[in-house]
Design an enzyme around this catalytic site. Structure first.
Site, mmCIF file in Angstrom:
data_model
loop_
_atom_site.group_PDB
_atom_site.id
_atom_site.type_symbol
_atom_site.label_atom_id
_atom_site.label_comp_id
_atom_site.label_asym_id
_atom_site.label_seq_id
_atom_site.Cartn_x
_atom_site.Cartn_y
_atom_site.Cartn_z
ATOM 1 N N HIS A 1 0.836 -1.197 0.000
ATOM 2 C CA HIS A 1 0.000 0.000 0.000
ATOM 3 C C HIS A 1 0.875 1.253 0.000
ATOM 4 O O HIS A 1 1.796 1.373 0.808
ATOM 5 C CB HIS A 1 -0.905 -0.033 1.234
ATOM 6 C CG HIS A 1 -1.859 1.095 1.328
ATOM 7 N ND1 HIS A 1 -2.036 1.839 2.476
ATOM 8 C CD2 HIS A 1 -2.715 1.615 0.417
ATOM 9 C CE1 HIS A 1 -2.955 2.762 2.273
ATOM 10 N NE2 HIS A 1 -3.382 2.646 1.028
ATOM 11 N N HIS B 1 -0.269 10.889 -2.372
ATOM 12 C CA HIS B 1 -1.566 10.426 -1.877
ATOM 13 C C HIS B 1 -2.469 11.580 -1.466
ATOM 14 O O HIS B 1 -3.636 11.637 -1.845
ATOM 15 C CB HIS B 1 -1.382 9.479 -0.686
ATOM 16 C CG HIS B 1 -2.687 9.036 -0.090
ATOM 17 N ND1 HIS B 1 -3.320 9.741 0.922
ATOM 18 C CD2 HIS B 1 -3.499 7.997 -0.385
ATOM 19 C CE1 HIS B 1 -4.459 9.136 1.226
ATOM 20 N NE2 HIS B 1 -4.593 8.080 0.459
#
Length: 314
Positions: free
Chosen positions: A63, A106
């Site tokens: 991730h 992100h």
């Protein structure tokens, strides 16, 4: 004279041994690196790799690239660190700068992950490139924000990617970047709805797609979508699914991704990493995790000895 000859002989012997050891060390390093690569060279190979079979290889998906102390999220350095330990699928996030450059980030803002501040969309690429990335503990590193182009180029012949596209980024731009880099065999696009999946599929009908299928209702929607099943990778959510539901997907030839990031990772950290193996034994094929190195170690005993998928691991 004899003493001199002896000294020369010893010197030559030392050099020979050093050279041999150096070559052995280099050879060992090459083997270690090679064993952690995934080489998919065509869309057909990608479909075959992701087609569920009883001898499938359980894997981890890192991730945000697998951040660890000293290795910031969404950085090539973090990717390399994970691959030094295990073959892996690398998940990363794509954002857009003010001057339309696709970069890895992100958050909508730069504050948490860099030594800069402000919104990514308000900064030019040149401005962002002057910044340095922070690791998960907030320590500033020497690493810079990579572009999507750089990451796609770096990953060819090394890894499988899943590409998470931020809301402000047009799908068209990312799909075009994948085409330009000829990255379709090793880069799947993450989608969060049937509508988004259909849009990406329309832009590029051969792309592999990570699609959210957490229950039979969502499964039916995708079966009605017109997207071929052999292009699905089913993200089953961040809560463990029943083994029977995973089996239903397997019967259709679909790989499952269980998001263990968050609560399930914390449970493994607290109760023991054997939990990761239990998830796989109940039908999770890929574990999307913030602890890819630990999770990979925990599930390596479940890799079939003679898997048909091993030909893609180099």
């Amino acid at each position: 004279m004899n003493k001199l000859s002896n000294k020369i002989s010893v010197l030559f012997l030392f050099v020979a041994l050093w050279s041999c050891n150096t070559k052995n060390a280099e050879s060992s390093a090459e083997v270690a690196t090679a064993s952690n690569l995934i080489q998919i060279e065509s869309i057909e190979e990608a479909k075959e790799f992701y087609a569920w079979t009883a001898d499938r290889i359980p894997m981890v998906s890192a991730h945000r690239g697998g951040p660890y102390p000293g290795f910031p999220e969404n950085s090539i350095e973090a990717f390399e660190n994970v691959l030094n330990h295990t073959p892996a699928i690398i998940e990363f996030d794509v954002a857009l700068t003010k001057d339309s450059v696709l970069v890895l980030m992100h958050d909508n803002t730069l504050d948490r992950t860099t030594n800069g501040s402000g919104k990514v969309i308000d900064m030019t690429f040149e401005e962002i490139r002057t910044l340095r990335l922070k690791d998960k503990d907030g320590n500033i590193t020497d690493f810079i924000v990579p572009t999507l182009e750089e990451v796609l180029d770096w990953g060819k012949g090394k890894v499988l990617y899943t590409v998470d596209i931020k809301r402000e980024v047009p799908f068209e731009m990312v799909v075009e970047a994948l085409k330009k880099a000829q990255a379709e065999p090793y880069a799947a696009v993450i989608t969060y709805s049937v509508e988004a999946a259909k849009k990406v599929h329309a832009l590029h009908p051969e792309l592999m797609l990570s699609v959210t299928i957490r229950n039979e209702e969502e499964l039916q929607r995708f079966e009605d979508s017109g997207i071929p099943i052999d292009q699905w990778i089913a993200f089953t959510g961040t809560s463990e699914r029943l083994a029977e539901f995973n089996q239903l997907l397997h019967e259709k030839g679909v790989f499952t991704i269980l998001g263990v990031l968050g609560n399930l990772d914390r449970s493994a950290n607290a109760r023991g990493d054997q939990i990761y193996a239990e998830f796989v034994q109940k039908g999770a094929d890929i574990l999307a995790t913030d602890r890819p190195i630990e999770a990979a170690e925990a599930i390596k005993g479940l890799i079939p000895e003679n898997s048909s998928k091993k030909k893609y691991l180099k």
